[in-house]
Structures are given as structure tokens and as C-alpha cells.
Design an enzyme around this catalytic site. Structure first.
Site, PDB file in Angstrom:
ATOM      1  N   SER A  11       0.849  -1.183   0.000  1.00 23.63           N
ATOM      2  CA  SER A  11       0.000   0.000   0.000  1.00 23.63           C
ATOM      3  C   SER A  11       0.889   1.238   0.000  1.00 23.63           C
ATOM      4  O   SER A  11       2.074   1.139   0.351  1.00 23.63           O
ATOM      5  CB  SER A  11      -0.846   0.032   1.285  1.00 23.63           C
ATOM      6  OG  SER A  11      -1.516   1.281   1.409  1.00 23.63           O
TER       7      SER A  11
ATOM      8  N   TYR B 182      -1.720   0.006  10.886  1.00 23.36           N
ATOM      9  CA  TYR B 182      -1.920  -0.517   9.524  1.00 23.36           C
ATOM     10  C   TYR B 182      -0.672  -0.267   8.685  1.00 23.36           C
ATOM     11  O   TYR B 182      -0.158  -1.167   8.019  1.00 23.36           O
ATOM     12  CB  TYR B 182      -3.130   0.140   8.854  1.00 23.36           C
ATOM     13  CG  TYR B 182      -3.344  -0.271   7.417  1.00 23.36           C
ATOM     14  CD1 TYR B 182      -3.022   0.595   6.365  1.00 23.36           C
ATOM     15  CD2 TYR B 182      -3.859  -1.521   7.097  1.00 23.36           C
ATOM     16  CE1 TYR B 182      -3.218   0.223   5.043  1.00 23.36           C
ATOM     17  CE2 TYR B 182      -4.053  -1.913   5.772  1.00 23.36           C
ATOM     18  CZ  TYR B 182      -3.725  -1.025   4.755  1.00 23.36           C
ATOM     19  OH  TYR B 182      -3.912  -1.402   3.434  1.00 23.36           O
TER      20      TYR B 182
HETATM   21  N1  LIG Z   1      -8.736  -0.383  -0.751  1.00 25.84           N
HETATM   22  C1  LIG Z   1      -7.631   0.338  -0.639  1.00 25.84           C
HETATM   23  O1  LIG Z   1      -7.664   1.588  -0.628  1.00 25.84           O
HETATM   24  C2  LIG Z   1      -6.293  -0.321  -0.509  1.00 25.84           C
HETATM   25  C3  LIG Z   1      -5.144   0.455  -0.686  1.00 25.84           C
HETATM   26  C4  LIG Z   1      -3.903  -0.161  -0.536  1.00 25.84           C
HETATM   27  C5  LIG Z   1      -3.800  -1.500  -0.225  1.00 25.84           C
HETATM   28  N2  LIG Z   1      -4.955  -2.235  -0.062  1.00 25.84           N
HETATM   29  C6  LIG Z   1      -4.796  -3.662   0.272  1.00 25.84           C
HETATM   30  O2  LIG Z   1      -5.449  -4.426  -0.748  1.00 25.84           O
HETATM   31  C7  LIG Z   1      -5.762  -5.720  -0.214  1.00 25.84           C
HETATM   32  C8  LIG Z   1      -7.184  -6.088  -0.607  1.00 25.84           C
HETATM   33  O3  LIG Z   1      -8.078  -5.218   0.065  1.00 25.84           O
HETATM   34  P1  LIG Z   1      -9.348  -4.532  -0.671  1.00 25.84           P
HETATM   35  O4  LIG Z   1      -9.143  -3.090  -0.684  1.00 25.84           O
HETATM   36  O5  LIG Z   1      -9.643  -5.253  -1.937  1.00 25.84           O
HETATM   37  O6  LIG Z   1     -10.464  -4.790   0.442  1.00 25.84           O
HETATM   38  P2  LIG Z   1     -11.679  -5.840   0.510  1.00 25.84           P
HETATM   39  O7  LIG Z   1     -12.608  -5.614  -0.617  1.00 25.84           O
HETATM   40  O8  LIG Z   1     -12.168  -5.728   1.911  1.00 25.84           O
HETATM   41  O9  LIG Z   1     -10.949  -7.254   0.279  1.00 25.84           O
HETATM   42  C9  LIG Z   1     -10.277  -7.907   1.309  1.00 25.84           C
HETATM   43  C10 LIG Z   1     -10.249  -9.379   0.971  1.00 25.84           C
HETATM   44  O10 LIG Z   1      -9.550 -10.087   2.014  1.00 25.84           O
HETATM   45  C11 LIG Z   1     -10.361 -11.157   2.480  1.00 25.84           C
HETATM   46  N3  LIG Z   1     -10.144 -11.379   3.902  1.00 25.84           N
HETATM   47  C12 LIG Z   1     -10.163 -10.459   4.892  1.00 25.84           C
HETATM   48  N4  LIG Z   1      -9.998 -11.064   6.097  1.00 25.84           N
HETATM   49  C13 LIG Z   1      -9.864 -12.407   5.833  1.00 25.84           C
HETATM   50  C14 LIG Z   1      -9.685 -13.552   6.646  1.00 25.84           C
HETATM   51  N5  LIG Z   1      -9.591 -13.448   7.989  1.00 25.84           N
HETATM   52  N6  LIG Z   1      -9.595 -14.765   6.058  1.00 25.84           N
HETATM   53  C15 LIG Z   1      -9.692 -14.879   4.709  1.00 25.84           C
HETATM   54  N7  LIG Z   1      -9.846 -13.827   3.863  1.00 25.84           N
HETATM   55  C16 LIG Z   1      -9.954 -12.608   4.437  1.00 25.84           C
HETATM   56  C17 LIG Z   1     -11.808 -10.687   2.222  1.00 25.84           C
HETATM   57  O11 LIG Z   1     -12.656 -11.781   2.048  1.00 25.84           O
HETATM   58  P3  LIG Z   1     -13.712 -12.328   3.137  1.00 25.84           P
HETATM   59  O12 LIG Z   1     -14.247 -11.160   3.897  1.00 25.84           O
HETATM   60  O13 LIG Z   1     -14.698 -13.014   2.276  1.00 25.84           O
HETATM   61  O14 LIG Z   1     -12.935 -13.267   3.957  1.00 25.84           O
HETATM   62  C18 LIG Z   1     -11.652  -9.973   0.869  1.00 25.84           C
HETATM   63  O15 LIG Z   1     -11.720 -10.891  -0.189  1.00 25.84           O
HETATM   64  C19 LIG Z   1      -5.526  -5.641   1.305  1.00 25.84           C
HETATM   65  O16 LIG Z   1      -4.283  -6.247   1.615  1.00 25.84           O
HETATM   66  C20 LIG Z   1      -5.454  -4.130   1.556  1.00 25.84           C
HETATM   67  O17 LIG Z   1      -4.670  -3.830   2.690  1.00 25.84           O
HETATM   68  C21 LIG Z   1      -6.190  -1.694  -0.209  1.00 25.84           C
END
Ligand SMILES: NC(=O)c1ccc[n+]([C@@H]2O[C@H](COP(=O)([O-])OP(=O)(O)OC[C@H]3O[C@@H](n4cnc5c(N)ncnc54)[C@H](OP(=O)(O)O)[C@@H]3O)[C@@H](O)[C@H]2O)c1
Length: 238
Positions: free
Chosen positions: A137, A150
Site C-alpha cells: 500500500s 496498519y
Molecule cells: N482499498 C484500498 O484503498 C487499498 C489500498 C492499498 C492497499 N490495499 C490492500 O489491498 C488488499 C485487498 O483489500 P481490498 O481493498 O480489496 O479490500 P476488501 O474488498 O475488503 O478485500 C479484502 C479481501 O480479504 C479477504 N479477507 C479479509 N480477512 C480475511 C480472513 N480473515 N480470512 C480470509 N480472507 C480474508 C476478504 O474476504 P472475506 O471477507 O470473504 O474473507 C476480501 O476478499 C488488502 O491487503 C489491503 O490492505 C487496499
């Protein structure tokens, strides 16, 4: 790298960035092992892709990484890419932040990601080649008040990714990170209004923007590696 008929594991595939990457790599002709907790979302996604299997799971299960690698080999006969992406985000002020949620975030964003990375790379060393992409990130490069815990998890992923990349330099195994700025996903669903406003203040990327970047990193010729791809909303002053 031609992704046609290659095989990838995607963690955190039930929504957001993971789901968008699954759709993009499916379009590139890859077979996919999709994992997250939400069985319905995973199976719905898999049923709409050419050659994908859903493996619902809790990412903090220490046995999971080996189960996913074994499943990919048993089902598709090979494994070429691991998109190490599952993650959560808890932020807040010292006085009222949920410390248990912070610690669970470390287990998911760091411990589970480390386990998946080592397991994947040990398989790639045996098979002779592979590509690991860890989702970091902008928060892995900069910190800000109330976001430190975080940011700490993503700083850890950045240091870890760089070290692995250097350890594997000269082999057919590539390691890189994707470092997005704010992306419009479910990551913030449980946030209060003020924090949501702050994170969206500079505009939001869409998950497809990140998927396009992940594919760009993967499709570089074997002698080229983009160690980190930082991608932010052009309006986000970070
Ligand atoms: N959105 C942003 O602005 C942003 C920016 C930089 C980096 N990121 C990173 O991108 C990655 C994906 O996040 P996203 O933004 O796409 O958010 P998201 O839509 O909330 O996706 C998170 C994913 O992780 C899974 N997950 C969470 N906890 C889990 C657990 N205990 N066991 C198994 N699976 C789990 C969720 O699935 P379930 O809930 O179905 O388990 C979901 O598929 C993360 O590492 C986040 O830190 C996001």
C-alpha cells in the site's frame, strides 16, 4: 510472460482488488484458485470465470498455504503465480482504537502473508520458476496519525518483499509488491464517516485500475522485474 494456461492462487478474492485481479487474469487465460471466507461470493465469482476453483478459508489458518499449493497442483497440475492479497484495515486514535482488531490485522496482513509467501516460494524453488506479488500500500511507504498500526503491517510487507526479491535475484522466481493509494473497495465498510471522508478526500482508484497494474507487472519479459508498483489516484496529494 504469456499468462495463457498458467495457474494462479489469489487470496482475498471475494471482493475488491482480489476479485478484479481474478477477472483480469481469467481474461488472460489463467486457471485460478480463489480463496477468502465468503463462500457464496467466491463460488459466484468462480462460476463466472473460465477455469477457477473456490477454496473458502480463514487466512490465519497456518495449514492453509500448503493446502492451497497442493490444491492448485492436484487440480491444475502446476502453480505459476501467487497474488498474496488478503488484508484488513483498522485505524483509530490511541484512546479508543480496538486493540484486539489491530492485533488480528497483524495476524492477517503480516503473519498470514508471510506464511503464504514462504510456502509459495518453497514450491517455486522446487518447480524452478514462479511469481509472487504481495499487496502492500502507499501506507507501506508513508505513515500518518491514527494509521500507524496498519502502515506498520504494510511497511513490513515492503521490507519482506524487497528482501525476498534480492534473495532470489538471478533465479526464475520473481517477487514484487503492488502499492495502491485509496481504492474503492469494502476495506472501509466498517469505518466511521470522518475516516471514510479522509481516505476518499483525494479521489479513489477502482479495483480494475489495480488489476491492470498487476497484469502489467506479471506480463513483463523474464529479464525484467518491477519490484514495486506504486499507483495512486492522480488527485490524491500523497
Ligand atoms: N482499498 C484500498 O484503498 C487499498 C489500498 C492499498 C492497499 N490495499 C490492500 O489491498 C488488499 C485487498 O483489500 P481490498 O481493498 O480489496 O479490500 P476488501 O474488498 O475488503 O478485500 C479484502 C479481501 O480479504 C479477504 N479477507 C479479509 N480477512 C480475511 C480472513 N480473515 N480470512 C480470509 N480472507 C480474508 C476478504 O474476504 P472475506 O471477507 O470473504 O474473507 C476480501 O476478499 C488488502 O491487503 C489491503 O490492505 C487496499
Amino acid at each position: 510472460m504469456n499468462l495463457q494456461n498458467k495457474v494462479a492462487i489469489i487470496t482475498g478474492a471475494s471482493g475488491g482488488i482480489g476479485e478484479a485481479v481474478a477477472k483480469d487474469l481469467d481474461a488472460a487465460g489463467m486457471s485460478l484458485v480463489l480463496t477468502a471466507r465468503s463462500q457464496d461470493k467466491l463460488e459466484h465469482l468462480a462460476s463466472n470465470l473460465q477455469n477457477a476453483k473456490a477454496v473458502p478459508s480463514e487466512i490465519t489458518d497456518p495449514e492453509l498455504p500448503q493446502k492451497l499449493v497442493d490444491f492448485a497442483i492436484q487440480t491444475f497440475g502446476r502453480l505459476d503465480v501467487v497474488f498474496n492479497n488478503a488484508g484488513v484495515m483498522t485505524v483509530g486514535a490511541i484512546v479508543d482504537v480496538d486493540v484486539e482488531a489491530i492485533c488480528q490485522m497483524v495476524r492477517i496482513n503480516v503473519e498470514s502473508a508471510y506464511r503464504m509467501a514462504y510456502t509459495a516460494l518453497r514450491h517455486f524453488k522446487e518447480s524452478g520458476s514462479g511469481f509472487l506479488i504481495n499487496t502492500s500500500s502507499i501506507a507501506g511507504l508513508k505513515t500518518t496519525p491514527q494509521f500507524g498500526a496498519y502502515c506498520g503491517t504494510k511497511f513490513a510487507i515492503e521490507a519482506f518483499t524487497d528482501s525476498l526479491r534480492m534473495e532470489l535475484a538471478g533465479t526464475n522466481i520473481r517477487v514484487a509488491s503492488i502499492a495502491p493509494g485509496s481504492v474503492d473497495t469494502g476495506l472501509y465498510d466498517h469505518w466511521d464517516h470522518n475516516h471514510k471522508e479522509f481516505i476518499a478526500s483525494g479521489g479513489l482508484l477502482q479495483p480494475q485500475d489495480i488489476a491492470r497494474c498487476v497484469r502489467f507487472v506479471l506480463e513483463q519479459p523474464p529479464h525484467v522485474l518491477i519490484p514495486r508498483l506504486l499507483v495512486v489516484p492522480s488527485a490524491q496529494p500523497v
